[in-house]
Scaffold this motif. Structure first.
Motif, PDB file in Angstrom:
ATOM      1  N   ALA A 245       1.156   8.553  -4.893  1.00 24.77           N
ATOM      2  CA  ALA A 245       0.262   8.413  -6.051  1.00 24.77           C
ATOM      3  C   ALA A 245      -1.206   8.676  -5.710  1.00 24.77           C
ATOM      4  N   VAL A 246      -1.600   8.468  -4.460  1.00 21.29           N
ATOM      5  CA  VAL A 246      -3.012   8.659  -4.088  1.00 21.29           C
ATOM      6  C   VAL A 246      -3.367  10.126  -3.878  1.00 21.29           C
ATOM      7  N   GLY A 247      -2.360  11.003  -3.898  1.00 16.81           N
ATOM      8  CA  GLY A 247      -2.638  12.436  -3.741  1.00 16.81           C
ATOM      9  C   GLY A 247      -3.313  12.725  -2.413  1.00 16.81           C
ATOM     10  N   PRO A 248      -4.369  13.572  -2.432  1.00 16.65           N
ATOM     11  CA  PRO A 248      -4.990  13.996  -1.158  1.00 16.65           C
ATOM     12  C   PRO A 248      -5.667  12.862  -0.404  1.00 16.65           C
ATOM     13  N   TRP A 249      -5.964  11.728  -1.059  1.00 14.87           N
ATOM     14  CA  TRP A 249      -6.627  10.614  -0.375  1.00 14.87           C
ATOM     15  C   TRP A 249      -5.757  10.042   0.756  1.00 14.87           C
TER      16      TRP A 249
ATOM     17  N   ALA B 174      -4.844  11.256   3.307  1.00 15.64           N
ATOM     18  CA  ALA B 174      -5.419  11.621   4.614  1.00 15.64           C
ATOM     19  C   ALA B 174      -6.497  10.633   5.063  1.00 15.64           C
ATOM     20  N   TYR B 175      -7.093   9.906   4.120  1.00 18.05           N
ATOM     21  CA  TYR B 175      -8.171   8.958   4.426  1.00 18.05           C
ATOM     22  C   TYR B 175      -7.672   7.523   4.511  1.00 18.05           C
ATOM     23  N   LEU B 176      -6.387   7.310   4.311  1.00 19.61           N
ATOM     24  CA  LEU B 176      -5.842   5.955   4.265  1.00 19.61           C
ATOM     25  C   LEU B 176      -4.868   5.751   5.428  1.00 19.61           C
TER      26      LEU B 176
ATOM     27  N   ALA C 240       0.841  -1.212   0.000  1.00 20.97           N
ATOM     28  CA  ALA C 240       0.000   0.000   0.000  1.00 20.97           C
ATOM     29  C   ALA C 240       0.870   1.254   0.000  1.00 20.97           C
TER      30      ALA C 240
ATOM     31  N   TYR D 137       2.179   3.502  -2.898  1.00 17.77           N
ATOM     32  CA  TYR D 137       1.321   4.499  -3.539  1.00 17.77           C
ATOM     33  C   TYR D 137       1.065   5.714  -2.633  1.00 17.77           C
TER      34      TYR D 137
ATOM     35  N   VAL E 153      -3.451   3.309   6.565  1.00 21.72           N
ATOM     36  CA  VAL E 153      -2.357   2.366   6.297  1.00 21.72           C
ATOM     37  C   VAL E 153      -1.082   3.092   5.828  1.00 21.72           C
ATOM     38  N   MET E 154      -1.238   4.284   5.298  1.00 21.06           N
ATOM     39  CA  MET E 154      -0.081   4.996   4.747  1.00 21.06           C
ATOM     40  C   MET E 154       0.889   5.520   5.800  1.00 21.06           C
TER      41      MET E 154
END
Lengths: 174, 174
Positions: A161-165, A167-169, A155, A158, A171-172
């Motif tokens: 690569a996920v850009g602003p998302w 903040a919602y992930l 995970a 990326y 796992v990052m």
């Protein structure tokens, strides 16, 4: 949850097919990816699990069951996979893990362990006395922890690569 | 790693078989386990992934590709699975997820997206402009984050059962 043989084995027998489903045929960009220096790729994690099948779980269980005068476990070599996996393909490691795990679960099942045996203790090099029940629960949890690690490592490739998302992930960054 | 269609799809197509290998036939003690109140079990997570297949990833990609006057996405309903999964078995959800994912990947592949299309933007209800490339990378990372969550939730059921080994299992407390 208390450790119980049947429910524990249900997880242990699923780990090789789960890793195969996740990793077989994936590009090396995924299977060799890490979280940075000194961290492990899915390929390295698989080698670590194989080393555990050979030297850790069942050998330690045997030490406990024998109840000999010296019940001290050999420390787990957390770096063995760096030489043991050398020259092996990921597909080969997936096969090797499946064979070793199946053999070890056949041994475990064949023992037909009693509650009394599950309560027997060995000696961990750091923690001191640990029971067979705790060892077997740790085998299960160790699998699951490394399955979670494989997905997390992938995970994080990326993260940008996920850009602003991002903040919602959780796992990052968690 | 930059998002690239082929390597991204390689992960997306493996998530249904990976979840099946991990969960099919497991006792409910594992598949209904959570990390406490308001947290999700593997069963709930699977329903959440199904909801995303129906309402999120491909529908949002369509909004971006259409480049109409209103490119705002419908917010993701993070609780939909609590009513949508009602009465369904885990085996049924695994099948449903596999069918929906296969259909969505067929759609994605059939689009034959160009680099220019991957750079088109839609409007996220919170973040504002996001590209199709970021959306697709997030689809992949979202899968992997939830795969990691499934393993973590299961591992934590043995938090006590592993005894002193808890100190060596970062998945338990991190």
């Amino acid at each position: 949850m208390d450790f119980e043989l049947t429910t524990g084995i249900a997880v242990l027998e699923r780990t090789p097919p789960a890793l195969r489903a996740m990793l077989a045929g994936l590009p090396p960009a995924w299977t060799d990816a890490t979280e940075g220096a000194e961290t492990w790729s899915p390929y390295v994690i698989l080698g670590h699990l194989i080393h555990g099948e050979r030297t850790d779980w069942i050998p330690r269980a045997r030490i406990i069951l024998a109840q000999g005068p010296d019940r001290r476990f050999t420390p787990y070599d957390r770096h063995a996979q760096f030489h043991e996996s050398r020259g092996k393909t990921l597909a080969g490691l997936l096969d090797e893990f499946a064979v070793l795990r199946a053999r070890n679960l056949a041994t475990l099942t064949q023992w037909g362990l009693t509650e009394a045996q599950l309560g027997l203790a060995g000696e961990h090099p750091e923690f001191g006395p640990v029971t067979l029940r705790q060892l077997l629960a740790t085998w299960v949890a160790h699998d699951l922890g490394h399955l979670a690690q494989v997905s997390r490592v992938m995970a994080r490739q990326y993260r940008e690569a996920v850009g602003p998302w991002r903040a919602y992930l959780p796992v990052m960054d968690r």
